[in-house]
Design a protein around this motif. Structure first.
Motif, PDB file in Angstrom:
ATOM      1  N   UNK A  85     -11.653  20.694 -57.873  1.00 36.60           N
ATOM      2  CA  UNK A  85     -12.012  19.500 -58.250  1.00 36.60           C
ATOM      3  C   UNK A  85     -11.838  18.637 -56.620  1.00 36.60           C
ATOM      4  N   UNK A  86     -12.660  18.503 -55.571  1.00 38.33           N
ATOM      5  CA  UNK A  86     -12.882  17.597 -54.579  1.00 38.33           C
ATOM      6  C   UNK A  86     -13.034  16.475 -54.881  1.00 38.33           C
ATOM      7  N   UNK A  87     -11.613  15.565 -54.038  1.00 40.90           N
ATOM      8  CA  UNK A  87     -12.075  14.150 -54.486  1.00 40.90           C
ATOM      9  C   UNK A  87     -12.716  13.626 -53.166  1.00 40.90           C
ATOM     10  N   UNK A  88     -13.130  12.622 -53.445  1.00 40.43           N
ATOM     11  CA  UNK A  88     -14.446  11.988 -52.275  1.00 40.43           C
ATOM     12  C   UNK A  88     -13.942  12.254 -51.316  1.00 40.43           C
ATOM     13  N   UNK A 105     -21.963  10.786 -44.464  1.00 41.78           N
ATOM     14  CA  UNK A 105     -21.951  10.529 -45.231  1.00 41.78           C
ATOM     15  C   UNK A 105     -21.211  11.521 -46.246  1.00 41.78           C
ATOM     16  N   UNK A 106     -21.013  11.073 -47.542  1.00 40.10           N
ATOM     17  CA  UNK A 106     -19.365  10.709 -48.311  1.00 40.10           C
ATOM     18  C   UNK A 106     -19.916  11.829 -49.759  1.00 40.10           C
ATOM     19  N   UNK A 129     -22.407  15.555 -55.459  1.00 37.58           N
ATOM     20  CA  UNK A 129     -22.630  14.360 -55.761  1.00 37.58           C
ATOM     21  C   UNK A 129     -22.896  14.035 -54.113  1.00 37.58           C
ATOM     22  N   UNK A 130     -23.771  12.706 -53.849  1.00 38.64           N
ATOM     23  CA  UNK A 130     -23.472  12.165 -52.891  1.00 38.64           C
ATOM     24  C   UNK A 130     -22.922  11.199 -53.321  1.00 38.64           C
ATOM     25  N   UNK A 131     -22.046   9.592 -52.710  1.00 37.06           N
ATOM     26  CA  UNK A 131     -21.980   9.242 -52.970  1.00 37.06           C
ATOM     27  C   UNK A 131     -21.687   7.608 -51.466  1.00 37.06           C
ATOM     28  N   UNK A 132     -22.917   8.218 -50.775  1.00 36.44           N
ATOM     29  CA  UNK A 132     -22.962   7.611 -49.584  1.00 36.44           C
ATOM     30  C   UNK A 132     -23.423   6.208 -49.740  1.00 36.44           C
ATOM     31  N   UNK A 133     -24.541   5.999 -50.468  1.00 37.45           N
ATOM     32  CA  UNK A 133     -25.401   4.784 -50.886  1.00 37.45           C
ATOM     33  C   UNK A 133     -24.195   4.067 -51.275  1.00 37.45           C
ATOM     34  N   UNK A 134     -22.774   4.651 -52.710  1.00 33.97           N
ATOM     35  CA  UNK A 134     -22.146   3.312 -52.799  1.00 33.97           C
ATOM     36  C   UNK A 134     -21.513   3.306 -52.271  1.00 33.97           C
ATOM     37  N   UNK A 135     -20.885   3.368 -51.897  1.00 36.18           N
ATOM     38  CA  UNK A 135     -20.009   2.973 -50.092  1.00 36.18           C
ATOM     39  C   UNK A 135     -20.896   2.188 -49.142  1.00 36.18           C
ATOM     40  N   UNK A 154     -14.215  -0.697 -49.323  1.00 34.49           N
ATOM     41  CA  UNK A 154     -15.678   0.327 -49.077  1.00 34.49           C
ATOM     42  C   UNK A 154     -13.978   1.042 -48.388  1.00 34.49           C
ATOM     43  N   UNK A 155     -13.987   1.292 -47.754  1.00 33.48           N
ATOM     44  CA  UNK A 155     -12.822   1.460 -46.841  1.00 33.48           C
ATOM     45  C   UNK A 155     -11.584   1.966 -48.053  1.00 33.48           C
ATOM     46  N   UNK A 156     -10.766   1.231 -49.267  1.00 35.25           N
ATOM     47  CA  UNK A 156     -10.186   1.035 -49.319  1.00 35.25           C
ATOM     48  C   UNK A 156     -10.253   2.310 -50.823  1.00 35.25           C
ATOM     49  N   UNK A 157     -11.714   1.763 -51.056  1.00 37.06           N
ATOM     50  CA  UNK A 157     -11.878   3.135 -51.636  1.00 37.06           C
ATOM     51  C   UNK A 157     -11.884   4.689 -51.237  1.00 37.06           C
ATOM     52  N   UNK A 158     -12.303   5.022 -49.864  1.00 38.51           N
ATOM     53  CA  UNK A 158     -12.153   6.157 -49.229  1.00 38.51           C
ATOM     54  C   UNK A 158     -10.764   6.418 -49.181  1.00 38.51           C
TER      55      UNK A 158
END
Length: 396
Positions: A85-88, A105-106, A129-135, A154-158
């Motif tokens: 399992x890969x993280x974001x 894209x994320x 699963x793409x999470x680009x929109x969320x970020x 956003x930057x901190x989540x990443x």
């Protein structure tokens, strides 16, 4: 049981989760409709092509770690046969209608192996699963005054996701190393128990024979029993030394003159071969004198077992190291076996023939003593015979 009435290809294509199937060579063999949609590709773009050719990643992306991290995850799946399992991760996509233009894209990704009958990895299911929109939504707050804070979030989540991924990878490496250590310890205990049983069995047999025959001459039996008891004592002493090296801090270090150490060690031994020495002066190290004497004694024991006529001991200074060499003129050690002789309880065929009662612990103990004082012991090239080289930091 597989139901032949179900069209599993149709089920796969219709799954909501974006799924891709690739071979162990990362060649794409199937893609669900949702994957085609999220990637902006069609079947002709993907099937039969290498994943990293279709999705090369953005060379201009900060860090550019997307393809490298995904490849590392896929290789872990191949190596372990387990899900990874890969993280974001950021993995930009090249626009299908604009070559060389990448869209930020994320993704959250899971790579799962499909195993064959022998446990080998036959296919890899790549679910993402793409999470680009969320970020991006975090950076488009409806309140203007909160925009900077949202972008920071956003930057901190990443960043936290990347840290978690790095931590996860370190934990996997640590777990793998611990499993290897446990397996080595299990083999060591098994082999040590086997080596202890041999002299114990011999001792019991001789004593049983002596007890069953009242008129037997006890002197040969006692001599044989004494040899077996001495052999047991040697093995137990080696095991205790290894336990001390494994669990205790090194003994207190003191200045030790290697030339004088050699002279003292030779003085207390009864040589079984001609011993030649070349001893440099003022070659001093900091270590436990008792431990270094044990190290040298083990090297000399090994040399005496294998030499034909002559053993040579050399002490030199090779700044920043002090060097001690023990060289014999026996059959030598094949290059492929030079590390094997330092494995606990490992004994080569020649060693078993020359000393059937040996334990295979002498050289491993010698190396671990060297390492305890910041040194290294290894088998080096030599024209004839074996050449063991000890390097320790020179005390200046």
């Amino acid at each position: 049981m597989v139901n032949p009435a179900v069209d599993y290809r149709a089920v796969f294509k219709a799954l909501v989760a974006p799924l891709l199937v690739m071979t162990p060579d990362f060649v794409i063999v199937a893609a669900s409709d949702s994957y085609l949609e999220v990637s902006g590709r069609d079947q002709a773009d993907l099937l039969g092509r290498h994943f990293f050719t279709v999705f090369p990643g953005n060379p201009s992306a900060p860090g550019g770690e997307g393809p490298e991290c995904l490849r590392a995850s896929l290789e872990r799946v191949l190596a372990t046969g387990e899900r990874d399992t890969m993280a974001l991760k950021r993995y930009d996509m090249e626009a299908s209608d604009r070559p060389g233009v990448f869209e930020e894209r994320y993704w959250n990704t899971i790579n799962t192996p499909v195993l064959g009958p022998e446990g080998e990895v036959e296919l890899i299911i790549h679910r993402t699963e793409e999470v680009t929109d969320f970020l991006q939504q975090l950076g488009r707050s409806g309140v203007t005054g909160m925009r900077a804070e949202s972008e920071t979030t956003s930057a901190d989540v990443y960043a936290r996701a990347r840290e978690l991924q790095d931590l996860n990878e370190r934990l996997k490496r640590t777990t793998s190393a611990l499993q290897e250590a446990i397996e080595r310890q299990r083999r060591f205990v098994f082999d040590a128990s086997h080596d202890l049983r041999n002299p114990i069995t011999g001792l019991l047999t001789e004593l049983e024979v002596a007890l069953s025959e009242s008129d037997i001459d006890l002197h040969p039996v006692l001599r044989k029993s004494l040899r077996d008891a001495e052999r047991l004592n040697d093995i137990v002493a080696d095991l205790l030394e290894l336990a001390r090296l494994d669990t205790a801090t090194p003994a207190i270090a003191e200045p030790v003159d290697l030339a004088q150490l050699v002279v003292d060690e030779l003085g207390r031994r009864t040589p079984t071969a001609v011993v030649l020495t070349r001893l440099g002066q003022q070659v001093v190290v900091r270590a436990s004198r008792i431990r270094l004497a044990r190290l040298l004694g083990n090297l000399l024991d090994n040399a005496e077992r294998h030499t034909t006529n002559t053993i040579e001991i050399v002490v030199t200074a090779d700044p920043p190291n002090a060097v001690l060499e023990v060289i014999d003129d026996g059959p030598g050690i094949a290059p492929a076996d030079r590390e094997k002789v330092f494995e606990r309880l490992s004994r080569l065929d020649d060693a078993r023939r020359l000393d059937p009662g040996g334990s295979g612990l002498g050289l491993p103990i010698a190396r671990e003593i060297a390492q305890a004082y910041g040194g290294h012991l290894y088998a080096a090239d030599n024209t004839t015979g074996a050449r063991f080289v000890l390097r320790l930091p020179h005390a200046v």
